[in-house]
Write an enzyme that holds these catalytic residues in place. Structure first.
Site, PDB file in Angstrom:
ATOM      1  N   ARG A 104       0.818  -1.210   0.000  1.00 42.10           N
ATOM      2  CA  ARG A 104       0.000   0.000   0.000  1.00 42.10           C
ATOM      3  C   ARG A 104       0.857   1.266   0.000  1.00 42.10           C
ATOM      4  NH1 ARG A 104      -2.914  -0.976   5.434  1.00 42.10           N
ATOM      5  NH2 ARG A 104      -0.929  -2.058   5.774  1.00 42.10           N
ATOM      6  N   ALA A 335      -6.321  -1.055   8.024  1.00 41.85           N
ATOM      7  CA  ALA A 335      -7.018  -2.322   8.271  1.00 41.85           C
ATOM      8  C   ALA A 335      -7.956  -2.252   9.463  1.00 41.85           C
ATOM      9  CB  ALA A 335      -6.005  -3.444   8.472  1.00 41.85           C
TER      10      ALA A 335
END
Length: 630
Positions: A104, A335
């Site tokens: 990411r 997350a």
């Protein structure tokens, strides 16, 4: 490929990154087999890989697909990104395998806040790390712009509806052109279809149909879309808009979230192509009408414009590691409040590029109970891709914390318990690792444990971690020191991973989509977290009933939960069980394609600590060299 010049003690990340020369990104692309026509360079060190590459490679078989998760981390992190990069350097630079790292893009919030960047660390990094940790190719800025355009459109629409009749509103939405005729914009035809109005000529609508079309009648109390900023700014968590006299008293309480928590980021991470992105962006539900009907971005006429703002962001960015192995950087959701995974598009491109004998290694954020769970049940469900193996990253430090060690606090020196041998403390905390291994194995894939070695770890402590991992059913557990030795230090991990990928995998989801919202929540809570029961607070009950009525019950679940415990209480370490998991609210990310139960209290806009990372960051005006990034 130049050999890394290892130093002991290991210098700072930025010192290492700036001491190793990069090769032109065109060379990385050429070695990977990306034709020039599918590459869009951004300078000499990074480039966008156009989606046309997927069509070009469509007939090529996919490579081995590996997801990296971790045990429940300390606030310092346990090195998942570093391990992801390190094992790829091992596979590509030392074991002769074709490999692509997929990770990411870091958010500016942690980079300037308390955690620092996310380019890996030590001798296992993505470079240039300054580019990686700062603006990169502008994807996060595109999300900020698109998100806030939509927020502005919501308030503007309510303002105009409050001051105009149905007839006047319709007349301004569908004005006559130079030829004196009126026409619907293409996006308006979507709203007409939604309203079951089978007409395409504005002059054919009855007054009642004109009113239904023109008036969204947004309920100010039911607006779920908030503005975003990629900066940790706690004072924007709750604000009042509409204070200027020109807004005629239309004030509204709202707030800001951090950009990476925007649903548009989740759309970017889960979309499969430009057409799919257009549909997802237009389908995002931003509010309810006073009649209780969902209001979407396309109802506001904005789906196409949002896609235009995001057209470049859909392409992943090609970079390289310190050992010149290729990296695709794309998307950046957290997350704990979102999906926590890089994009479906980047994984799909990478799997084609490496071919049948190659490896794609991607990272899932935070502990495997949230990042990996969402990888398996959300990302793989939408991508159709299935993992060949999983890596769980563990550290002696974190297991000591889970075994009852003193609190680990970012910015404060570690207690002596973490710097001296204590096998008993490690063994007490090993229950956390064992639960994560069992959870990962439940998806039907072999699990390799990467024991990320720190200088203070003793052989007896490392042996205890390996024994606990093997007892829990891991395919293998390997001590690695890639932070200090790059790919060389992860060579054994690379060999174990390659062997694991040869094992038969029988991938399965944790739950079917046909179950009710509550049933899916409770499967995650009881099977992954080991909760005894789930408590739904009144707001959550109300939203579950609403989303079921609206037809959203068939979506997968994206739990918003603390990353520091299996439970909703960060202080509950180890492997708690039998607790009551509270669901205080449920939000719908319809465009992205999931529902978000809020477990306990989640902060969507982080705050700056007393001493943020930005104290160390500066630039040399003569050389333009950046210093202090971590």
């Amino acid at each position: 490929m130049g050999k890394l010049d290892f130093k002991d003690p290991v210098p700072s990340d930025i010192e290492i990154a700036q001491s190793v020369p990069t090769v032109p990104i065109s060379k990385i692309a050429e070695q990977l087999g990306i034709p020039a026509e599918h590459l869009e360079p951004y300078g000499t060190t990074k480039a966008k890989v156009r989606l046309s590459a997927l069509k070009h490679l469509a007939e090529r078989p996919d490579g081995k697909y590996v997801v990296v998760g971790g045990i429940t981390p300390t606030p310092l992190g346990e090195g998942k990104s570093t391990t992801t990069v390190g094992v790829c350097q091992a596979l590509g630079a030392h074991l002769g395998k074709k490999v692509v790292t997929v990770i990411r893009q870091p958010s500016q919030g942690p980079t300037f806040g308390i955690k620092g960047g996310a380019a890996g660390g030590g001798y296992s990094q993505v470079v240039p790390m300054e580019e990686m940790n700062l603006h990169l190719t502008g994807d996060i800025h595109s999300i900020t712009a698109a998100n806030n355009l939509l927020a502005a459109a919501i308030d503007a629409r309510m303002f105009h509806e409050a001051t105009q009749s149905d007839k006047a509103l319709f007349g301004r939405l569908c004005p006559a052109g130079r030829d004196g005729k009126r026409a619907f914009a293409p996006v308006m035809l979507r709203r007409l279809r939604k309203l079951d109005i089978p007409k395409t000529d504005p002059d054919e609508l009855t007054p009642e149909e004109q009113g239904r079309f023109a008036r969204l009648d947004i309920d100010p109390e039911a607006i779920t879309w908030r503005r975003v900023l990629d900066t940790n700014d706690r004072f924007l968590r709750s604000i009042t808009t509409g204070q200027a006299p020109t807004e005629k008293g239309m004030t509204r309480e709202t707030g800001f979230d951090i950009t990476v928590s925007s649903e548009i980021m989740a759309v970017l991470a889960l979309t499969t192509c430009l057409a799919d992105m257009r549909e997802r962006l237009g389908a995002m539900v931003v509010a309810n009408s006073r009649a209780g009907e969902p209001v979407t971005a396309d109802d506001l006429g904005l789906g196409g414009a949002l896609t235009v703002l995001m057209k470049d962001a859909i392409s992943p960015t090609l970079m390289q590691t310190l050992e010149e192995t290729p990296v695709l950087v794309h998307a950046g959701p957290f997350a704990n409040i979102a999906t926590g995974n890089s994009s479906v598009v980047a994984d799909a491109v990478a799997l084609k590029l490496v071919g049948a004998d190659g490896f794609v290694v991607t990272e899932a954020g935070f502990g495997a109970d949230i990042g990996m769970e969402k990888f398996m049940n959300i990302k793989c469900r939408y991508s159709g891709l299935t993992p060949s193996a999983a890596i769980i990253v563990a550290t002696v430090r974190a297991l000591k914390m889970h075994g009852g060690g003193p609190p680990v606090v970012a910015g404060k020196p570690l207690d002596n318990a973490y710097r001296s041998e204590n096998v008993e403390l490690v063994m007490a905390g090993a229950v956390n690792l064992q639960r994560h291994v069992a959870n990962a194995r439940a998806y039907g894939v072999p699990v390799v444990v990467a024991i990320n070695k720190f200088a203070s770890d003793s052989p007896a402590e490392l042996a205890a971690v390996r024994a606990a991992a093997m007892e829990a059913g891991a395919f293998d557990a390997v001590v690695c020191w890639h932070h200090a030795r790059g790919g060389e230090g992860a060579a054994d991990l690379g060999k174990a991973l390659a062997a694991a990928c040869e094992q038969p995998a029988k991938f399965r989801f944790l739950y079917p989509l046909e179950l009710s919202i509550k049933e899916k929540i409770e499967i995650i809570a009881k099977e992954t977290y080991k909760a005894g029961s789930v408590e739904y607070l009144p707001q959550a009950e109300k939203q579950i009933e609403l989303y079921t009525r609206m037809g959203f019950a068939g979506l997968p679940i994206c739990m918003a939960k603390t990353q520091y415990s299996f439970s909703d209480v960060a202080e509950k370490k180890g492997a708690p069980s039998g607790f009551v998991l509270p669901i205080r609210d449920v939000r719908a990310s319809v465009g992205a394609g999931f529902l978000v139960p809020l477990v306990g209290t989640m902060v969507m806009m982080p705050g700056l600590p007393t001493r943020p990372c930005f104290y160390e960051i500066d630039i040399d005006p003569e050389t333009e060299r950046i210093v202090g990034l971590s």
